[in-house]
Motif scaffolding. Sequence first.
Motif, PDB file in Angstrom:
ATOM      1  N   LYS A  34       0.707  -1.057   0.097  1.00  0.00           N
ATOM      2  CA  LYS A  34       0.051  -0.076  -0.207  1.00  0.00           C
ATOM      3  C   LYS A  34       1.045   1.246   0.222  1.00  0.00           C
ATOM      4  O   LYS A  34       0.616   2.161  -0.716  1.00  0.00           O
ATOM      5  CB  LYS A  34      -0.866  -0.027   1.136  1.00  0.00           C
ATOM      6  N   GLU A  35       2.011   1.313   0.768  1.00  0.00           N
ATOM      7  CA  GLU A  35       2.743   2.498   0.752  1.00  0.00           C
ATOM      8  C   GLU A  35       3.454   2.671  -0.563  1.00  0.00           C
ATOM      9  O   GLU A  35       3.665   3.669  -1.033  1.00  0.00           O
ATOM     10  CB  GLU A  35       3.986   2.275   1.894  1.00  0.00           C
ATOM     11  N   ARG A 125      11.515  12.236  -4.021  1.00  0.00           N
ATOM     12  CA  ARG A 125      10.320  11.822  -3.211  1.00  0.00           C
ATOM     13  C   ARG A 125      10.414  10.072  -3.247  1.00  0.00           C
ATOM     14  O   ARG A 125      10.119   9.665  -2.133  1.00  0.00           O
ATOM     15  CB  ARG A 125       9.181  12.122  -4.146  1.00  0.00           C
ATOM     16  N   LEU A 126      10.978   9.671  -4.003  1.00  0.00           N
ATOM     17  CA  LEU A 126      11.162   8.085  -4.186  1.00  0.00           C
ATOM     18  C   LEU A 126      12.009   7.493  -3.041  1.00  0.00           C
ATOM     19  O   LEU A 126      11.688   6.729  -2.218  1.00  0.00           O
ATOM     20  CB  LEU A 126      11.476   7.580  -5.502  1.00  0.00           C
ATOM     21  N   ILE A 127      13.142   8.524  -3.092  1.00  0.00           N
ATOM     22  CA  ILE A 127      14.281   7.996  -1.968  1.00  0.00           C
ATOM     23  C   ILE A 127      13.693   8.110  -0.672  1.00  0.00           C
ATOM     24  O   ILE A 127      13.838   7.459   0.251  1.00  0.00           O
ATOM     25  CB  ILE A 127      15.400   8.806  -2.252  1.00  0.00           C
ATOM     26  N   LEU A 130      10.780   5.348   0.183  1.00  0.00           N
ATOM     27  CA  LEU A 130      11.271   4.076   0.288  1.00  0.00           C
ATOM     28  C   LEU A 130      11.925   4.144   1.579  1.00  0.00           C
ATOM     29  O   LEU A 130      11.823   3.180   2.239  1.00  0.00           O
ATOM     30  CB  LEU A 130      12.190   3.911  -0.906  1.00  0.00           C
ATOM     31  N   ARG A 131      12.933   5.138   1.822  1.00  0.00           N
ATOM     32  CA  ARG A 131      13.668   5.019   3.231  1.00  0.00           C
ATOM     33  C   ARG A 131      12.663   5.095   4.333  1.00  0.00           C
ATOM     34  O   ARG A 131      12.958   3.987   5.404  1.00  0.00           O
ATOM     35  CB  ARG A 131      14.592   6.306   3.098  1.00  0.00           C
ATOM     36  N   ALA A 132      11.772   5.759   4.305  1.00  0.00           N
ATOM     37  CA  ALA A 132      10.531   5.685   5.433  1.00  0.00           C
ATOM     38  C   ALA A 132       9.863   4.506   5.779  1.00  0.00           C
ATOM     39  O   ALA A 132       9.688   4.022   6.540  1.00  0.00           O
ATOM     40  CB  ALA A 132       9.857   6.935   5.213  1.00  0.00           C
ATOM     41  N   ARG A 136      10.094   2.160   8.703  1.00  0.00           N
ATOM     42  CA  ARG A 136       8.966   1.630   9.401  1.00  0.00           C
ATOM     43  C   ARG A 136       8.728   0.107   9.446  1.00  0.00           C
ATOM     44  O   ARG A 136       8.197  -0.700  10.489  1.00  0.00           O
ATOM     45  CB  ARG A 136       7.506   2.101   8.936  1.00  0.00           C
ATOM     46  N   GLN A 137       9.002  -0.632   8.434  1.00  0.00           N
ATOM     47  CA  GLN A 137       9.185  -2.079   8.559  1.00  0.00           C
ATOM     48  C   GLN A 137      10.340  -2.759   9.608  1.00  0.00           C
ATOM     49  O   GLN A 137       9.847  -3.856   9.912  1.00  0.00           O
ATOM     50  CB  GLN A 137       9.299  -2.681   7.046  1.00  0.00           C
TER      51      GLN A 137
END
Length: 139
Positions: A34-35, A125-127, A130-132, A136-137
């Motif tokens: 979803k993210e 924005r992708l970097i 994806l980093r966030a 979180r995972q």
Amino acid sequence: MARQMRLNNRMRVRVEGIDDIVRALQRADEELKKELHDLISECAEIVFREADARVPIKSSKSRNTLRIEIGEGKRGYYANVVVGNGTGKADPYYITFYELGTSRQPPRPFMRPSLDKSKSKIRTRLIEGLRAAIERQGR
């Protein structure tokens, strides 16, 4: 917890709680999907806003023909900014002549320059996204 049992010089390991681990991994997988879907949508929105500002014909008909297509293919999620309202009506028909030109009119592209101008914003924005998501995972 893992427990060891000895039986005839063989060792068996029994793991308890594996169902909970599998459910947690499946939940994390769905959350990550979803993210990623939301992140790709945000990046398409960046290009869409730029293309909307560059549309050579400033009528509401031409602006309303820009749209974002979001989906999932064999290679993952995708998002496209396209000219066309999906109804097959003639509204977007003439806008493609601005982008590509005709035998009597030189091209006046707005879609490609919109993508080119948006690349650095999309990359950033992708970097960040994806980093966030990865952080979180890891929690």
